[in-house]
Design a protein around this motif. Sequence first.
Motif, PDB file in Angstrom:
ATOM      1  N   LYS A  70      43.437  57.377  62.295  1.00 14.45           N
ATOM      2  CA  LYS A  70      43.914  56.165  62.977  1.00 14.45           C
ATOM      3  C   LYS A  70      44.794  56.530  64.162  1.00 14.45           C
ATOM      4  O   LYS A  70      44.659  55.957  65.242  1.00 14.45           O
ATOM      5  CB  LYS A  70      44.672  55.274  61.994  1.00 14.45           C
ATOM      6  CG  LYS A  70      45.131  53.974  62.608  1.00 14.45           C
ATOM      7  CD  LYS A  70      45.829  53.093  61.602  1.00 14.45           C
ATOM      8  CE  LYS A  70      46.266  51.797  62.252  1.00 14.45           C
ATOM      9  NZ  LYS A  70      46.878  50.880  61.296  1.00 14.45           N
ATOM     10  N   ASN A  71      45.695  57.489  63.976  1.00 14.49           N
ATOM     11  CA  ASN A  71      46.575  57.909  65.066  1.00 14.49           C
ATOM     12  C   ASN A  71      45.803  58.539  66.222  1.00 14.49           C
ATOM     13  O   ASN A  71      46.257  58.491  67.356  1.00 14.49           O
ATOM     14  CB  ASN A  71      47.646  58.878  64.554  1.00 14.49           C
ATOM     15  CG  ASN A  71      48.669  58.185  63.681  1.00 14.49           C
ATOM     16  OD1 ASN A  71      48.792  56.961  63.685  1.00 14.49           O
ATOM     17  ND2 ASN A  71      49.405  58.958  62.906  1.00 14.49           N
ATOM     18  N   ALA A  72      44.651  59.118  65.922  1.00 17.83           N
ATOM     19  CA  ALA A  72      43.792  59.698  66.961  1.00 17.83           C
ATOM     20  C   ALA A  72      42.868  58.640  67.563  1.00 17.83           C
ATOM     21  O   ALA A  72      42.034  58.954  68.412  1.00 17.83           O
ATOM     22  CB  ALA A  72      42.969  60.849  66.381  1.00 17.83           C
ATOM     23  N   ASP A  73      42.997  57.398  67.097  1.00 19.11           N
ATOM     24  CA  ASP A  73      42.119  56.306  67.520  1.00 19.11           C
ATOM     25  C   ASP A  73      40.656  56.667  67.251  1.00 19.11           C
ATOM     26  O   ASP A  73      39.767  56.416  68.063  1.00 19.11           O
ATOM     27  CB  ASP A  73      42.342  55.980  68.994  1.00 19.11           C
ATOM     28  CG  ASP A  73      41.846  54.591  69.355  1.00 19.11           C
ATOM     29  OD1 ASP A  73      41.793  53.721  68.461  1.00 19.11           O
ATOM     30  OD2 ASP A  73      41.489  54.378  70.526  1.00 19.11           O
ATOM     31  N   LEU A 106      39.792  49.725  48.342  1.00 17.85           N
ATOM     32  CA  LEU A 106      38.669  49.873  49.275  1.00 17.85           C
ATOM     33  C   LEU A 106      38.792  48.908  50.458  1.00 17.85           C
ATOM     34  O   LEU A 106      38.659  49.309  51.618  1.00 17.85           O
ATOM     35  CB  LEU A 106      37.339  49.628  48.561  1.00 17.85           C
ATOM     36  CG  LEU A 106      36.773  50.775  47.750  1.00 17.85           C
ATOM     37  CD1 LEU A 106      35.618  50.293  46.876  1.00 17.85           C
ATOM     38  CD2 LEU A 106      36.305  51.891  48.665  1.00 17.85           C
ATOM     39  N   THR A 107      39.067  47.644  50.168  1.00 19.95           N
ATOM     40  CA  THR A 107      39.145  46.666  51.250  1.00 19.95           C
ATOM     41  C   THR A 107      40.415  46.854  52.084  1.00 19.95           C
ATOM     42  O   THR A 107      40.414  46.579  53.286  1.00 19.95           O
ATOM     43  CB  THR A 107      39.029  45.225  50.713  1.00 19.95           C
ATOM     44  OG1 THR A 107      40.006  45.015  49.687  1.00 19.95           O
ATOM     45  CG2 THR A 107      37.633  44.965  50.157  1.00 19.95           C
ATOM     46  N   ALA A 111      40.638  47.353  56.253  1.00 17.15           N
ATOM     47  CA  ALA A 111      41.541  46.630  57.142  1.00 17.15           C
ATOM     48  C   ALA A 111      42.572  47.546  57.796  1.00 17.15           C
ATOM     49  O   ALA A 111      42.835  47.469  58.988  1.00 17.15           O
ATOM     50  CB  ALA A 111      42.254  45.521  56.364  1.00 17.15           C
ATOM     51  N   ARG A 112      43.152  48.419  57.012  1.00 16.95           N
ATOM     52  CA  ARG A 112      44.270  49.246  57.470  1.00 16.95           C
ATOM     53  C   ARG A 112      43.828  50.363  58.407  1.00 16.95           C
ATOM     54  O   ARG A 112      44.510  50.663  59.379  1.00 16.95           O
ATOM     55  CB  ARG A 112      44.948  49.852  56.237  1.00 16.95           C
ATOM     56  CG  ARG A 112      46.277  50.494  56.491  1.00 16.95           C
ATOM     57  CD  ARG A 112      46.893  50.967  55.181  1.00 16.95           C
ATOM     58  NE  ARG A 112      47.127  49.847  54.285  1.00 16.95           N
ATOM     59  CZ  ARG A 112      47.161  49.937  52.949  1.00 16.95           C
ATOM     60  NH1 ARG A 112      46.984  51.106  52.354  1.00 16.95           N
ATOM     61  NH2 ARG A 112      47.370  48.878  52.216  1.00 16.95           N
ATOM     62  N   ILE A 117      32.647  51.773  55.483  1.00 18.26           N
ATOM     63  CA  ILE A 117      32.230  52.248  54.166  1.00 18.26           C
ATOM     64  C   ILE A 117      30.708  52.185  54.084  1.00 18.26           C
ATOM     65  O   ILE A 117      30.102  51.161  54.381  1.00 18.26           O
ATOM     66  CB  ILE A 117      32.875  51.434  53.035  1.00 18.26           C
ATOM     67  CG1 ILE A 117      34.392  51.633  53.053  1.00 18.26           C
ATOM     68  CG2 ILE A 117      32.290  51.827  51.680  1.00 18.26           C
ATOM     69  CD1 ILE A 117      35.156  50.808  52.035  1.00 18.26           C
ATOM     70  N   ILE A 118      30.121  53.316  53.696  1.00 21.61           N
ATOM     71  CA  ILE A 118      28.673  53.405  53.544  1.00 21.61           C
ATOM     72  C   ILE A 118      28.377  53.907  52.135  1.00 21.61           C
ATOM     73  O   ILE A 118      28.891  54.941  51.724  1.00 21.61           O
ATOM     74  CB  ILE A 118      28.061  54.405  54.550  1.00 21.61           C
ATOM     75  CG1 ILE A 118      28.413  54.009  55.981  1.00 21.61           C
ATOM     76  CG2 ILE A 118      26.561  54.507  54.353  1.00 21.61           C
ATOM     77  CD1 ILE A 118      28.006  55.062  57.006  1.00 21.61           C
ATOM     78  N   PHE A 119      27.564  53.171  51.404  1.00 21.64           N
ATOM     79  CA  PHE A 119      27.098  53.603  50.091  1.00 21.64           C
ATOM     80  C   PHE A 119      25.674  54.129  50.247  1.00 21.64           C
ATOM     81  O   PHE A 119      24.878  53.568  51.008  1.00 21.64           O
ATOM     82  CB  PHE A 119      27.088  52.441  49.099  1.00 21.64           C
ATOM     83  CG  PHE A 119      28.450  51.926  48.746  1.00 21.64           C
ATOM     84  CD1 PHE A 119      29.270  52.634  47.880  1.00 21.64           C
ATOM     85  CD2 PHE A 119      28.921  50.734  49.270  1.00 21.64           C
ATOM     86  CE1 PHE A 119      30.531  52.162  47.543  1.00 21.64           C
ATOM     87  CE2 PHE A 119      30.178  50.247  48.932  1.00 21.64           C
ATOM     88  CZ  PHE A 119      30.985  50.967  48.074  1.00 21.64           C
TER      89      PHE A 119
END
Length: 153
Positions: A70-73, A106-107, A111-112, A117-119
């Motif tokens: 996330k910090n690396a975008d 998971l959800t 969001a965060r 997510i890939i199954f």
Amino acid sequence: MTQERRAGAAIRSHRKLDFGDYSAACTLEDGTELDLSGSVAIERKMDLDELCGCFCRSRDRFEREFIRAKNADAKLYLLIENGTWEKAYAGKYRSRMQPKAFVASLTAWLARYNCQIIFCEPATTGKLIREVFYRELKERLEVMECPQAITDS
């Protein structure tokens, strides 16, 4: 360093990634390298059991990896073999983690950390990893070839 073979695809990691298990790079016609390792990666889990362990026993370490992305975008795909949302909701995994808490984790990750997510089934993993990186590289190459498309829309 590592190599994995699945469904005829070879995935190699030649250096440690800051986040994720897999990333990709390609060499362009002019000899420069288009490297996705700082912007796109795939974190693979072999099943919901392993993922539960990440959310329970090693949550801090697991979360730090997603925070780095996330910090690396960066975009981080979470690929989970042998799993489905239905199995997660039904508690069809080996863990004391309650289905409600598991699905909430998971959800929350969606969001965060803006992860995808890939199954999939294990037999599909290699093909899917290749396809994800092929599309990510292709999208970047198209933007590089048509930079005006960004400003025109």
